[in-house]
Design a protein around this motif. Structure first.
Motif, PDB file in Angstrom:
ATOM      1  N   ARG A 135     -40.888  79.359  27.188  1.00 35.71           N
ATOM      2  CA  ARG A 135     -40.723  80.683  27.785  1.00 35.71           C
ATOM      3  C   ARG A 135     -41.425  81.777  26.985  1.00 35.71           C
ATOM      4  NH1 ARG A 135     -37.412  81.931  31.931  1.00 35.71           N
ATOM      5  NH2 ARG A 135     -37.204  84.064  31.171  1.00 35.71           N
ATOM      6  N   SER A 136     -41.375  81.674  25.678  1.00 35.87           N
ATOM      7  CA  SER A 136     -41.954  82.725  24.843  1.00 35.87           C
ATOM      8  C   SER A 136     -43.470  82.602  24.717  1.00 35.87           C
ATOM      9  CB  SER A 136     -41.330  82.699  23.448  1.00 35.87           C
ATOM     10  OG  SER A 136     -41.722  81.528  22.740  1.00 35.87           O
ATOM     11  N   GLY A 137     -43.959  81.368  24.794  1.00 36.15           N
ATOM     12  CA  GLY A 137     -45.374  81.135  24.575  1.00 36.15           C
ATOM     13  C   GLY A 137     -45.740  81.079  23.101  1.00 36.15           C
ATOM     14  N   ASN A 138     -44.725  81.057  22.236  1.00 43.13           N
ATOM     15  CA  ASN A 138     -44.938  80.999  20.789  1.00 43.13           C
ATOM     16  C   ASN A 138     -44.247  79.776  20.198  1.00 43.13           C
ATOM     17  OD1 ASN A 138     -46.391  83.431  20.471  1.00 43.13           O
ATOM     18  ND2 ASN A 138     -44.499  84.633  20.502  1.00 43.13           N
ATOM     19  N   PRO A 139     -44.740  79.260  19.084  1.00 42.48           N
ATOM     20  CA  PRO A 139     -43.997  78.212  18.377  1.00 42.48           C
ATOM     21  C   PRO A 139     -42.627  78.749  17.952  1.00 42.48           C
ATOM     22  CG  PRO A 139     -46.223  78.405  17.526  1.00 42.48           C
ATOM     23  CD  PRO A 139     -46.010  79.592  18.416  1.00 42.48           C
ATOM     24  N   VAL A 140     -41.629  77.898  17.973  1.00 47.25           N
ATOM     25  CA  VAL A 140     -40.267  78.285  17.605  1.00 47.25           C
ATOM     26  C   VAL A 140     -39.921  77.695  16.247  1.00 47.25           C
ATOM     27  CG1 VAL A 140     -37.827  77.975  18.196  1.00 47.25           C
ATOM     28  CG2 VAL A 140     -39.475  78.572  19.972  1.00 47.25           C
ATOM     29  N   ILE A 141     -39.235  78.483  15.443  1.00 48.14           N
ATOM     30  CA  ILE A 141     -38.683  77.965  14.185  1.00 48.14           C
ATOM     31  C   ILE A 141     -37.333  77.333  14.520  1.00 48.14           C
ATOM     32  CG2 ILE A 141     -37.882  78.517  11.866  1.00 48.14           C
ATOM     33  CD1 ILE A 141     -39.689  81.024  12.004  1.00 48.14           C
ATOM     34  N   ALA A 142     -37.206  76.045  14.320  1.00 42.82           N
ATOM     35  CA  ALA A 142     -35.972  75.317  14.614  1.00 42.82           C
ATOM     36  C   ALA A 142     -35.355  74.857  13.300  1.00 42.82           C
ATOM     37  CB  ALA A 142     -36.263  74.126  15.521  1.00 42.82           C
ATOM     38  N   THR A 143     -34.132  75.287  13.028  1.00 41.87           N
ATOM     39  CA  THR A 143     -33.486  74.945  11.769  1.00 41.87           C
ATOM     40  C   THR A 143     -32.202  74.166  12.013  1.00 41.87           C
ATOM     41  OG1 THR A 143     -31.900  76.769  11.392  1.00 41.87           O
ATOM     42  CG2 THR A 143     -34.240  77.260  11.076  1.00 41.87           C
ATOM     43  N   ASP A 144     -31.829  73.386  11.035  1.00 41.73           N
ATOM     44  CA  ASP A 144     -30.550  72.686  11.088  1.00 41.73           C
ATOM     45  C   ASP A 144     -30.179  72.264   9.670  1.00 41.73           C
ATOM     46  OD1 ASP A 144     -28.996  71.347  13.733  1.00 41.73           O
ATOM     47  OD2 ASP A 144     -28.441  70.511  11.784  1.00 41.73           O
ATOM     48  N   ILE A 145     -28.905  72.224   9.402  1.00 43.37           N
ATOM     49  CA  ILE A 145     -28.453  71.792   8.087  1.00 43.37           C
ATOM     50  C   ILE A 145     -28.610  70.283   7.940  1.00 43.37           C
ATOM     51  CG2 ILE A 145     -26.020  71.363   8.661  1.00 43.37           C
ATOM     52  CD1 ILE A 145     -25.366  72.933   6.030  1.00 43.37           C
ATOM     53  N   PHE A 195     -40.086  73.165  11.837  1.00 47.19           N
ATOM     54  CA  PHE A 195     -38.760  72.592  11.617  1.00 47.19           C
ATOM     55  C   PHE A 195     -38.356  72.736  10.156  1.00 47.19           C
ATOM     56  CE2 PHE A 195     -40.934  70.508  15.080  1.00 47.19           C
ATOM     57  CZ  PHE A 195     -40.011  70.648  16.112  1.00 47.19           C
ATOM     58  N   ARG A 196     -37.174  73.298   9.934  1.00 45.63           N
ATOM     59  CA  ARG A 196     -36.733  73.569   8.569  1.00 45.63           C
ATOM     60  C   ARG A 196     -35.276  73.155   8.374  1.00 45.63           C
ATOM     61  NH1 ARG A 196     -39.137  79.749   7.891  1.00 45.63           N
ATOM     62  NH2 ARG A 196     -41.204  79.296   8.775  1.00 45.63           N
ATOM     63  N   ALA A 197     -35.015  72.441   7.302  1.00 46.95           N
ATOM     64  CA  ALA A 197     -33.653  72.037   6.967  1.00 46.95           C
ATOM     65  C   ALA A 197     -33.040  73.067   6.029  1.00 46.95           C
ATOM     66  CB  ALA A 197     -33.660  70.664   6.301  1.00 46.95           C
ATOM     67  N   GLY A 198     -31.824  73.467   6.348  1.00 48.40           N
ATOM     68  CA  GLY A 198     -31.146  74.424   5.484  1.00 48.40           C
ATOM     69  C   GLY A 198     -29.968  75.065   6.192  1.00 48.40           C
ATOM     70  N   ASP A 199     -29.220  75.862   5.457  1.00 50.27           N
ATOM     71  CA  ASP A 199     -28.001  76.470   5.965  1.00 50.27           C
ATOM     72  C   ASP A 199     -28.280  77.871   6.494  1.00 50.27           C
ATOM     73  OD1 ASP A 199     -25.355  77.028   6.527  1.00 50.27           O
ATOM     74  OD2 ASP A 199     -24.889  77.650   4.486  1.00 50.27           O
ATOM     75  N   GLY A 200     -27.971  78.083   7.759  1.00 55.20           N
ATOM     76  CA  GLY A 200     -28.023  79.417   8.330  1.00 55.20           C
ATOM     77  C   GLY A 200     -29.392  80.064   8.281  1.00 55.20           C
ATOM     78  N   LEU A 201     -29.394  81.333   7.885  1.00 50.25           N
ATOM     79  CA  LEU A 201     -30.623  82.127   7.864  1.00 50.25           C
ATOM     80  C   LEU A 201     -31.411  81.974   6.564  1.00 50.25           C
ATOM     81  CD1 LEU A 201     -29.132  85.430   9.335  1.00 50.25           C
ATOM     82  CD2 LEU A 201     -30.249  83.580  10.591  1.00 50.25           C
ATOM     83  N   ALA A 202     -30.891  81.176   5.636  1.00 52.07           N
ATOM     84  CA  ALA A 202     -31.506  81.085   4.304  1.00 52.07           C
ATOM     85  C   ALA A 202     -32.924  80.553   4.342  1.00 52.07           C
ATOM     86  CB  ALA A 202     -30.643  80.215   3.389  1.00 52.07           C
TER      87      ALA A 202
END
Length: 210
Positions: A38-48, A69-76
């Motif tokens: 929908r955005s037409g941009n790559p999305v940053i997808a995070t999960d702990i 894709f990034r592993a980590g807690d919350g907005l950190a």
């Protein structure tokens, strides 16, 4: 074809063209993938969970889509200014509040779908001085989910009824009917403070909006 449901579709449909999105707690990645389309941009997808991130990576690869894709807690795991929209769906409201309490710079738009404690999320957004531009119920299967979209701007006024049950929407009457029936059944067995809480909520439902 990626299989979704009304809950996922409702969240994704809040994303605008050109939005730079970060989804916190992506799990299977379906919301992140929809947001990328929908955005037409790559999305940053995070999960702990690295295992959840791997599921999301596979989904994006199969769809031929690009993601970060990034592993980590919350907005950190986010850098200041690299996303202007944050999505948090699929977790409890108190956890969402914990995550957003670390939000120093602020996002342009917040798309939130707590699985419980939605009243607390609403109070948190109002206390932050955000404009809650969407506060509605989404029915997916037999369950109701609360969808919030909040932005920076003039805060929206709420009645005492709306502070508990949200703004009027097409699913509200059905939800209140089911909620009242459930509370009446619980009231028969409840005692002490819990009985008082149930009675107070029932009274708010009976009095209605306003």
């Amino acid at each position: 074809m990626i299989k979704t449901d009304a809950r996922i579709d409702a969240v994704v449909n809040c994303v605008g063209k050109g939005d730079r999105v970060a989804e916190i707690g992506t799990d299977h990645g379906k919301i992140a993938l929809g947001a990328a389309y929908r955005s037409g941009n790559p999305v940053i997808a995070t999960d702990i969970s690295e295992a959840s991130l791997e599921k999301a990576r596979r989904l994006f690869t199969e769809a031929g889509a690009e993601g970060d894709f990034r592993a980590g807690d919350g907005l950190a795991v986010l850098k200041p200014g690299e996303a202007d929209v944050v999505i948090i769906a699929g977790m409890g409201g108190l956890e969402i509040i914990r995550i957003l309490s670390a939000d120093i710079a602020g996002f342009k738009k917040y798309i939130l779908m707590p699985h419980r404690n939605d009243r607390e999320v609403r109070d948190f957004l109002i206390a932050r001085g955000l404009a809650v531009v969407r506060d509605e119920l989404v029915k997916s299967g037999r369950k109701y989910y609360r969808l919030f979209v909040a932005e920076r701007g003039v805060p929206v006024a709420y009645t005492s009824f709306e502070r508990v049950f949200g703004k009027p929407c097409k699913e509200l009457d059905g939800y209140l009917f089911e909620r009242k029936a459930k509370l009446c059944a619980l009231a028969l067995k409840a005692r002490g403070p819990r009985k008082k809480e149930i009675d107070e909520e029932l009274e708010i439902i009976r009095n209605g909006n306003g």
